[in-house]
Design an enzyme around this catalytic site. Sequence first.
Site, PDB file in Angstrom:
ATOM      1  N   ARG A 188       0.855  -0.584  -3.489  1.00 55.65           N
ATOM      2  CA  ARG A 188      -0.147   0.390  -3.914  1.00 55.65           C
ATOM      3  C   ARG A 188      -0.480   1.329  -2.757  1.00 55.65           C
ATOM      4  O   ARG A 188      -0.367   0.957  -1.587  1.00 55.65           O
ATOM      5  CB  ARG A 188      -1.418  -0.312  -4.381  1.00 55.65           C
ATOM      6  CG  ARG A 188      -1.226  -1.225  -5.595  1.00 55.65           C
ATOM      7  CD  ARG A 188      -2.548  -1.871  -5.990  1.00 55.65           C
ATOM      8  NE  ARG A 188      -2.415  -2.719  -7.176  1.00 55.65           N
ATOM      9  CZ  ARG A 188      -2.112  -4.022  -7.133  1.00 55.65           C
ATOM     10  NH1 ARG A 188      -1.928  -4.617  -5.962  1.00 55.65           N
ATOM     11  NH2 ARG A 188      -2.017  -4.716  -8.257  1.00 55.65           N
ATOM     12  N   LYS A 245      -5.637  -6.030  -4.839  1.00 54.19           N
ATOM     13  CA  LYS A 245      -6.488  -5.734  -5.987  1.00 54.19           C
ATOM     14  C   LYS A 245      -6.896  -7.004  -6.724  1.00 54.19           C
ATOM     15  O   LYS A 245      -8.003  -7.112  -7.234  1.00 54.19           O
ATOM     16  CB  LYS A 245      -5.744  -4.790  -6.932  1.00 54.19           C
ATOM     17  CG  LYS A 245      -6.559  -4.296  -8.111  1.00 54.19           C
ATOM     18  CD  LYS A 245      -5.764  -3.328  -8.948  1.00 54.19           C
ATOM     19  CE  LYS A 245      -6.573  -2.829 -10.137  1.00 54.19           C
ATOM     20  NZ  LYS A 245      -5.777  -1.867 -10.968  1.00 54.19           N
ATOM     21  N   HIS A 291       0.897   6.906  -7.884  1.00 52.80           N
ATOM     22  CA  HIS A 291       0.979   5.520  -8.354  1.00 52.80           C
ATOM     23  C   HIS A 291       2.253   5.265  -9.154  1.00 52.80           C
ATOM     24  O   HIS A 291       2.660   4.105  -9.327  1.00 52.80           O
ATOM     25  CB  HIS A 291      -0.248   5.177  -9.197  1.00 52.80           C
ATOM     26  CG  HIS A 291      -0.432   3.710  -9.428  1.00 52.80           C
ATOM     27  ND1 HIS A 291      -0.727   2.824  -8.405  1.00 52.80           N
ATOM     28  CD2 HIS A 291      -0.336   2.949 -10.559  1.00 52.80           C
ATOM     29  CE1 HIS A 291      -0.827   1.599  -8.894  1.00 52.80           C
ATOM     30  NE2 HIS A 291      -0.586   1.648 -10.192  1.00 52.80           N
ATOM     31  N   ARG A 331       5.050   2.971  -7.843  1.00 47.89           N
ATOM     32  CA  ARG A 331       5.009   1.511  -8.051  1.00 47.89           C
ATOM     33  C   ARG A 331       5.918   1.124  -9.223  1.00 47.89           C
ATOM     34  O   ARG A 331       6.714   0.187  -9.127  1.00 47.89           O
ATOM     35  CB  ARG A 331       3.565   1.077  -8.288  1.00 47.89           C
ATOM     36  CG  ARG A 331       3.336  -0.428  -8.380  1.00 47.89           C
ATOM     37  CD  ARG A 331       1.867  -0.711  -8.169  1.00 47.89           C
ATOM     38  NE  ARG A 331       1.420  -2.001  -8.650  1.00 47.89           N
ATOM     39  CZ  ARG A 331       1.551  -3.141  -7.988  1.00 47.89           C
ATOM     40  NH1 ARG A 331       2.161  -3.148  -6.810  1.00 47.89           N
ATOM     41  NH2 ARG A 331       1.093  -4.279  -8.482  1.00 47.89           N
ATOM     42  N   HIS A 387       1.409  -9.177  -9.554  1.00 49.78           N
ATOM     43  CA  HIS A 387       0.895  -9.312 -10.910  1.00 49.78           C
ATOM     44  C   HIS A 387       0.760 -10.790 -11.287  1.00 49.78           C
ATOM     45  O   HIS A 387       1.697 -11.567 -11.106  1.00 49.78           O
ATOM     46  CB  HIS A 387       1.813  -8.619 -11.918  1.00 49.78           C
ATOM     47  CG  HIS A 387       1.669  -7.136 -11.937  1.00 49.78           C
ATOM     48  ND1 HIS A 387       2.552  -6.287 -11.308  1.00 49.78           N
ATOM     49  CD2 HIS A 387       0.726  -6.349 -12.508  1.00 49.78           C
ATOM     50  CE1 HIS A 387       2.164  -5.038 -11.495  1.00 49.78           C
ATOM     51  NE2 HIS A 387       1.063  -5.044 -12.208  1.00 49.78           N
ATOM     52  N   TYR A 403       4.578  -1.665 -15.871  1.00 51.03           N
ATOM     53  CA  TYR A 403       5.267  -1.368 -14.622  1.00 51.03           C
ATOM     54  C   TYR A 403       6.783  -1.546 -14.659  1.00 51.03           C
ATOM     55  O   TYR A 403       7.450  -1.363 -13.657  1.00 51.03           O
ATOM     56  CB  TYR A 403       4.682  -2.215 -13.486  1.00 51.03           C
ATOM     57  CG  TYR A 403       3.299  -1.773 -13.108  1.00 51.03           C
ATOM     58  CD1 TYR A 403       3.111  -0.640 -12.323  1.00 51.03           C
ATOM     59  CD2 TYR A 403       2.176  -2.451 -13.554  1.00 51.03           C
ATOM     60  CE1 TYR A 403       1.837  -0.208 -11.985  1.00 51.03           C
ATOM     61  CE2 TYR A 403       0.897  -2.022 -13.224  1.00 51.03           C
ATOM     62  CZ  TYR A 403       0.737  -0.908 -12.437  1.00 51.03           C
ATOM     63  OH  TYR A 403      -0.526  -0.474 -12.107  1.00 51.03           O
TER      64      TYR A 403
END
Length: 288
Positions: free
Chosen positions: A159, A184, A240, A243, A265, A275
């Site tokens: 990120r 995150k 972003h 990613r 994730h 993603y």
Amino acid sequence: IEQGHHDTGAAPPSATMYHILERYRDDVSPKKQGARWEVIRLNQMMRDPWLADVKLSDIGPRHFSAWRDKRLKEVSGSSVNREFNHACKLAWREWQWLKEHPMAGVSRPPENKPRDRVITDAEIDAYVESSGYSFTAPPTTVLSRVGAMFLFASETAMRGGEICKMKKTDIDFNKRVVYIPETKTGVPRWVPLSTKAIKILNHVINYKGTPTVFSVTASQRDALSRKIMKKAGLDGINFHDTRRTALTRMSRKFGPMELAKISGHQDLKILQSVYYAPDPSDLVQKLD
């Protein structure tokens, strides 16, 4: 005493939603990973009379429904959902500023369709060229280092915020990995580094700036990345998207569990639906 304002921590006399949002912004938001963006959203809500000026004795679902409908005319459903925070829940359950949860039962708008944009090699080259970044010259400008970050993100699936905070001490060049202590999800992780990612780090890391590798703040990255996009004539992509681009490329070499370890994730459904965006032709080639 009848109004309950004699207790320590009780709501101020004639308190409004502004006071709840203000306390949440000052006491709770700074402890979160996404504090910067949440503070911006809370400040926006505190300037909105549809909510901020309503007394706590009057606040109810109808006010949040009206605010939601008004905001949907200005921003997307996903943006509105991000603005739905836990301030009221905390004010009701712990602070006891509210007798009931005024957002209970208020319907959230549907989320936007997940982005599936994968950046092409030509678009990456255009971005990097417009930033002024090149392996043949030292990255002395912030603009060029944002270009280096974009290229690095396209290789690692990290990120933007994680790259901004990355320090030299987080990198193990012998094992070719970088350690991300703050993520995150709150779970630290190691990210493998490609040969190109190592080359970028070796080129940028010698720049004498802040303790961080790229010497770029999050606000600088946001503003300058948009500037680079405009200069390069790139439309429909954002930082972003690197990613998704990186993870889609990595999917040719790694399985779902390995990708999840790299990306951080914890929900494979999000990894798959948001993603991972392979070109159908890539899937066809795997059949032969």
